[in-house]
Design a protein around this motif. Structure first.
Motif, PDB file in Angstrom:
ATOM      1  N   LEU A   1     -18.514  -4.275   7.676  1.00  0.00           N
ATOM      2  CA  LEU A   1     -18.148  -2.981   7.830  1.00  0.00           C
ATOM      3  C   LEU A   1     -18.865  -2.078   6.876  1.00  0.00           C
ATOM      4  CD1 LEU A   1     -14.232  -3.671   8.231  1.00  0.00           C
ATOM      5  CD2 LEU A   1     -15.928  -3.385  10.009  1.00  0.00           C
ATOM      6  N   ASP A   2     -18.754  -0.657   7.556  1.00  0.00           N
ATOM      7  CA  ASP A   2     -19.416   0.334   6.662  1.00  0.00           C
ATOM      8  C   ASP A   2     -18.176   1.473   6.238  1.00  0.00           C
ATOM      9  OD1 ASP A   2     -20.859   2.552   5.248  1.00  0.00           O
ATOM     10  OD2 ASP A   2     -21.840   2.782   7.267  1.00  0.00           O
ATOM     11  N   THR A   3     -18.024   2.055   7.292  1.00  0.00           N
ATOM     12  CA  THR A   3     -16.809   3.181   7.326  1.00  0.00           C
ATOM     13  C   THR A   3     -15.646   2.527   7.659  1.00  0.00           C
ATOM     14  OG1 THR A   3     -17.334   4.211   9.380  1.00  0.00           O
ATOM     15  CG2 THR A   3     -18.273   5.227   7.288  1.00  0.00           C
ATOM     16  N   GLY A   4     -15.698   1.591   8.510  1.00  0.00           N
ATOM     17  CA  GLY A   4     -14.492   0.634   9.007  1.00  0.00           C
ATOM     18  C   GLY A   4     -13.586   0.246   7.965  1.00  0.00           C
ATOM     19  N   THR A   5     -12.547  -0.441   8.352  1.00  0.00           N
ATOM     20  CA  THR A   5     -11.495  -0.933   7.620  1.00  0.00           C
ATOM     21  C   THR A   5     -10.778  -2.262   8.512  1.00  0.00           C
ATOM     22  OG1 THR A   5      -9.784   0.288   8.507  1.00  0.00           O
ATOM     23  CG2 THR A   5     -10.731   1.149   6.540  1.00  0.00           C
ATOM     24  N   VAL A   6     -10.350  -3.086   7.231  1.00  0.00           N
ATOM     25  CA  VAL A   6      -9.765  -4.519   8.029  1.00  0.00           C
ATOM     26  C   VAL A   6      -8.244  -4.517   7.171  1.00  0.00           C
ATOM     27  CG1 VAL A   6     -11.204  -6.073   6.638  1.00  0.00           C
ATOM     28  CG2 VAL A   6      -9.829  -6.843   8.637  1.00  0.00           C
ATOM     29  N   ILE A   7      -7.586  -4.652   7.844  1.00  0.00           N
ATOM     30  CA  ILE A   7      -5.914  -4.913   7.060  1.00  0.00           C
ATOM     31  C   ILE A   7      -5.629  -6.365   7.316  1.00  0.00           C
ATOM     32  CG2 ILE A   7      -3.488  -4.210   7.322  1.00  0.00           C
ATOM     33  CD1 ILE A   7      -4.309  -1.434   8.227  1.00  0.00           C
ATOM     34  N   GLY A   8      -5.358  -7.025   6.507  1.00  0.00           N
ATOM     35  CA  GLY A   8      -4.866  -8.354   6.462  1.00  0.00           C
ATOM     36  C   GLY A   8      -3.278  -8.523   6.268  1.00  0.00           C
ATOM     37  N   ILE A   9      -2.586  -9.112   7.445  1.00  0.00           N
ATOM     38  CA  ILE A   9      -1.279  -9.274   6.718  1.00  0.00           C
ATOM     39  C   ILE A   9      -0.966 -10.560   6.791  1.00  0.00           C
ATOM     40  CG2 ILE A   9      -0.546  -6.786   7.546  1.00  0.00           C
ATOM     41  CD1 ILE A   9       0.712  -8.346  10.280  1.00  0.00           C
ATOM     42  N   ASP A  10      -0.030 -10.910   6.225  1.00  0.00           N
ATOM     43  CA  ASP A  10       0.835 -12.319   5.942  1.00  0.00           C
ATOM     44  C   ASP A  10       2.068 -12.130   5.732  1.00  0.00           C
ATOM     45  OD1 ASP A  10      -0.919 -15.286   6.254  1.00  0.00           O
ATOM     46  OD2 ASP A  10       1.279 -15.187   5.125  1.00  0.00           O
ATOM     47  N   ARG A  11       2.987 -13.145   6.031  1.00  0.00           N
ATOM     48  CA  ARG A  11       4.488 -13.107   5.480  1.00  0.00           C
ATOM     49  C   ARG A  11       4.511 -13.679   3.982  1.00  0.00           C
ATOM     50  NH1 ARG A  11       6.601 -16.715  10.563  1.00  0.00           N
ATOM     51  NH2 ARG A  11       5.750 -18.731   9.792  1.00  0.00           N
ATOM     52  N   SER A  12       3.582 -14.452   3.774  1.00  0.00           N
ATOM     53  CA  SER A  12       3.540 -15.149   2.514  1.00  0.00           C
ATOM     54  C   SER A  12       3.044 -14.132   1.407  1.00  0.00           C
ATOM     55  CB  SER A  12       3.020 -16.488   2.501  1.00  0.00           C
ATOM     56  OG  SER A  12       2.530 -16.881   1.540  1.00  0.00           O
ATOM     57  N   GLU A  13       3.903 -14.161   0.438  1.00  0.00           N
ATOM     58  CA  GLU A  13       3.563 -13.452  -0.985  1.00  0.00           C
ATOM     59  C   GLU A  13       2.344 -14.210  -1.440  1.00  0.00           C
ATOM     60  OE1 GLU A  13       6.173 -10.887  -2.280  1.00  0.00           O
ATOM     61  OE2 GLU A  13       4.080 -10.116  -2.660  1.00  0.00           O
ATOM     62  N   LYS A  14       2.477 -15.518  -1.599  1.00  0.00           N
ATOM     63  CA  LYS A  14       1.406 -16.335  -2.141  1.00  0.00           C
ATOM     64  C   LYS A  14       0.044 -16.275  -1.559  1.00  0.00           C
ATOM     65  CE  LYS A  14       0.932 -21.193  -3.323  1.00  0.00           C
ATOM     66  NZ  LYS A  14       1.445 -22.333  -2.861  1.00  0.00           N
ATOM     67  N   MET A  15      -0.105 -16.271  -0.127  1.00  0.00           N
ATOM     68  CA  MET A  15      -1.156 -15.953   0.518  1.00  0.00           C
ATOM     69  C   MET A  15      -2.025 -14.390   0.340  1.00  0.00           C
ATOM     70  SD  MET A  15      -2.133 -18.735   2.188  1.00  0.00           S
ATOM     71  CE  MET A  15      -1.603 -19.567   0.660  1.00  0.00           C
ATOM     72  N   ILE A  16      -0.743 -13.560   0.376  1.00  0.00           N
ATOM     73  CA  ILE A  16      -1.293 -12.255   0.265  1.00  0.00           C
ATOM     74  C   ILE A  16      -2.121 -11.940  -1.355  1.00  0.00           C
ATOM     75  CG2 ILE A  16      -0.650  -9.643  -0.180  1.00  0.00           C
ATOM     76  CD1 ILE A  16      -1.388 -10.448   2.873  1.00  0.00           C
ATOM     77  N   ALA A  17      -1.463 -12.684  -2.210  1.00  0.00           N
ATOM     78  CA  ALA A  17      -2.072 -12.656  -3.623  1.00  0.00           C
ATOM     79  C   ALA A  17      -3.528 -13.405  -3.795  1.00  0.00           C
ATOM     80  CB  ALA A  17      -0.979 -13.311  -4.629  1.00  0.00           C
ATOM     81  N   ALA A  18      -3.315 -14.447  -3.072  1.00  0.00           N
ATOM     82  CA  ALA A  18      -4.795 -15.088  -2.821  1.00  0.00           C
ATOM     83  C   ALA A  18      -5.766 -14.366  -2.054  1.00  0.00           C
ATOM     84  CB  ALA A  18      -4.589 -16.545  -2.186  1.00  0.00           C
ATOM     85  N   ALA A  19      -5.488 -13.714  -0.910  1.00  0.00           N
ATOM     86  CA  ALA A  19      -6.207 -12.922  -0.441  1.00  0.00           C
ATOM     87  C   ALA A  19      -6.696 -11.739  -0.963  1.00  0.00           C
ATOM     88  CB  ALA A  19      -5.899 -12.611   1.316  1.00  0.00           C
ATOM     89  N   THR A  20      -5.936 -11.148  -1.784  1.00  0.00           N
ATOM     90  CA  THR A  20      -6.275  -9.930  -2.512  1.00  0.00           C
ATOM     91  C   THR A  20      -7.280 -10.174  -3.639  1.00  0.00           C
ATOM     92  OG1 THR A  20      -4.298  -8.929  -2.179  1.00  0.00           O
ATOM     93  CG2 THR A  20      -5.417  -8.066  -4.056  1.00  0.00           C
ATOM     94  N   ARG A  21      -6.977 -11.433  -4.198  1.00  0.00           N
ATOM     95  CA  ARG A  21      -7.845 -11.886  -5.478  1.00  0.00           C
ATOM     96  C   ARG A  21      -9.159 -12.337  -4.507  1.00  0.00           C
ATOM     97  NH1 ARG A  21      -3.714 -15.078  -7.162  1.00  0.00           N
ATOM     98  NH2 ARG A  21      -4.238 -16.781  -5.876  1.00  0.00           N
ATOM     99  N   ARG A  22      -9.404 -12.930  -3.587  1.00  0.00           N
ATOM    100  CA  ARG A  22     -10.637 -13.288  -2.809  1.00  0.00           C
ATOM    101  C   ARG A  22     -11.508 -12.072  -2.527  1.00  0.00           C
ATOM    102  NH1 ARG A  22     -12.645 -17.707   0.022  1.00  0.00           N
ATOM    103  NH2 ARG A  22     -14.427 -16.824   1.346  1.00  0.00           N
ATOM    104  N   ASN A  23     -10.638 -11.077  -2.067  1.00  0.00           N
ATOM    105  CA  ASN A  23     -11.227  -9.898  -1.542  1.00  0.00           C
ATOM    106  C   ASN A  23     -11.419  -8.516  -2.363  1.00  0.00           C
ATOM    107  OD1 ASN A  23     -12.037 -10.498   1.482  1.00  0.00           O
ATOM    108  ND2 ASN A  23     -10.104 -11.284   1.189  1.00  0.00           N
ATOM    109  N   ARG A  24     -11.220  -8.950  -3.909  1.00  0.00           N
ATOM    110  CA  ARG A  24     -11.218  -7.865  -4.807  1.00  0.00           C
ATOM    111  C   ARG A  24     -12.077  -6.634  -4.763  1.00  0.00           C
ATOM    112  NH1 ARG A  24      -6.910  -6.854  -7.101  1.00  0.00           N
ATOM    113  NH2 ARG A  24      -7.471  -4.756  -6.264  1.00  0.00           N
ATOM    114  N   SER A  25     -13.453  -6.977  -4.261  1.00  0.00           N
ATOM    115  CA  SER A  25     -14.346  -5.771  -4.219  1.00  0.00           C
ATOM    116  C   SER A  25     -13.994  -5.131  -2.906  1.00  0.00           C
ATOM    117  CB  SER A  25     -15.898  -6.395  -4.378  1.00  0.00           C
ATOM    118  OG  SER A  25     -15.958  -7.185  -3.085  1.00  0.00           O
TER     119      SER A  25
END
Ligand SMILES: C[S@@+](CC[C@H](N)C(=O)[O-])C[C@H]1O[C@@H](n2cnc3c(N)ncnc32)[C@H](O)[C@@H]1O
Length: 176
Positions: free
Chosen positions: A42-66
């Motif tokens: 992506l350049d100007t685009g965006t991606v929203i990732g959703i998950d019902r698990s708090e643990k998964m969202i924490a891991a996905a956020t760490r992985r995608n920090r930049s």
């Protein structure tokens, strides 16, 4: 260290082939591996990732920090179809998430609400390794029929990745 993306998820993102300015939603993003692969395109685009698990969202956020820090990726803990998100997505996708055919009335109404006209839903699945003769089309066809019954059009079943490891498949359909 961040783990390598699997062949099935690299094939999934190749299949999505997002344009640099697309707006995408992944339902059930887990560790956020596909979110990383999409963000890299992506350049100007965006991606929203959703998950019902708090643990998964924490891991996905760490992985995608930049990608989170530069406002390309957004990770939210929420359960589909109760998202409260704003429409017009170009693409909604999910890998190994069954809510779309387990709760088709509410889930596919939310897909129709969120997709722009002509936007596409992609549902990815991998054949179980312990079932060598797994009938991918036999599994996918009733799901494609469910998408049609609930107002999506132009459905297609795609088997991949090309070559010997074609153990994944995708059911895709578009919003009117
Ligand atoms: C089998 S894992 C797949 C993760 C990732 N998509 C992949 O293929 O590696 C399914 C994920 O979807 C999430 N999930 C399942 N149903 C969901 C729903 N209705 N809304 C949000 N997340 C959901 C689960 O918490 C889990 O993280």
């Amino acid at each position: 260290m961040t783990s390598q993306a699997s062949t099935r998820l690299r094939w999934a993102v190749d299949t999505l082939s997002p344009a640099p300015d697309d707006r995408l939603l992944e339902v059930g993003c887990g560790h956020g591996v596909a979110v990383t692969l999409v963000s890299q395109r992506l350049d100007t685009g965006t991606v929203i990732g959703i998950d019902r698990s708090e643990k998964m969202i924490a891991a996905a956020t760490r992985r995608n920090r930049s990608h989170v820090d530069n406002d390309t990726a957004f990770l939210l803990r929420t359960e589909f179809p109760d998202t409260g998100l704003e429409p017009e997505f170009d693409t909604i996708f999910a890998a190994h998430v069954n809510v779309f055919w387990k709760r088709p009335v509410t889930a596919l109404a939310e897909v129709r609400r969120l997709l722009r006209p002509g936007g596409r839903l992609y549902l990815f699945w991998q054949a179980p390794s312990w079932e060598p003769g797994f009938d991918k089309r036999g599994f996918a066809e009733p799901i494609a029929a469910t998408l049609r019954e609930h107002g999506l059009i132009d459905d297609e079943i795609i088997i991949g990745p090309p070559g010997d490891s074609d153990d994944s498949f995708c059911i895709t359909a578009a919003a009117k």
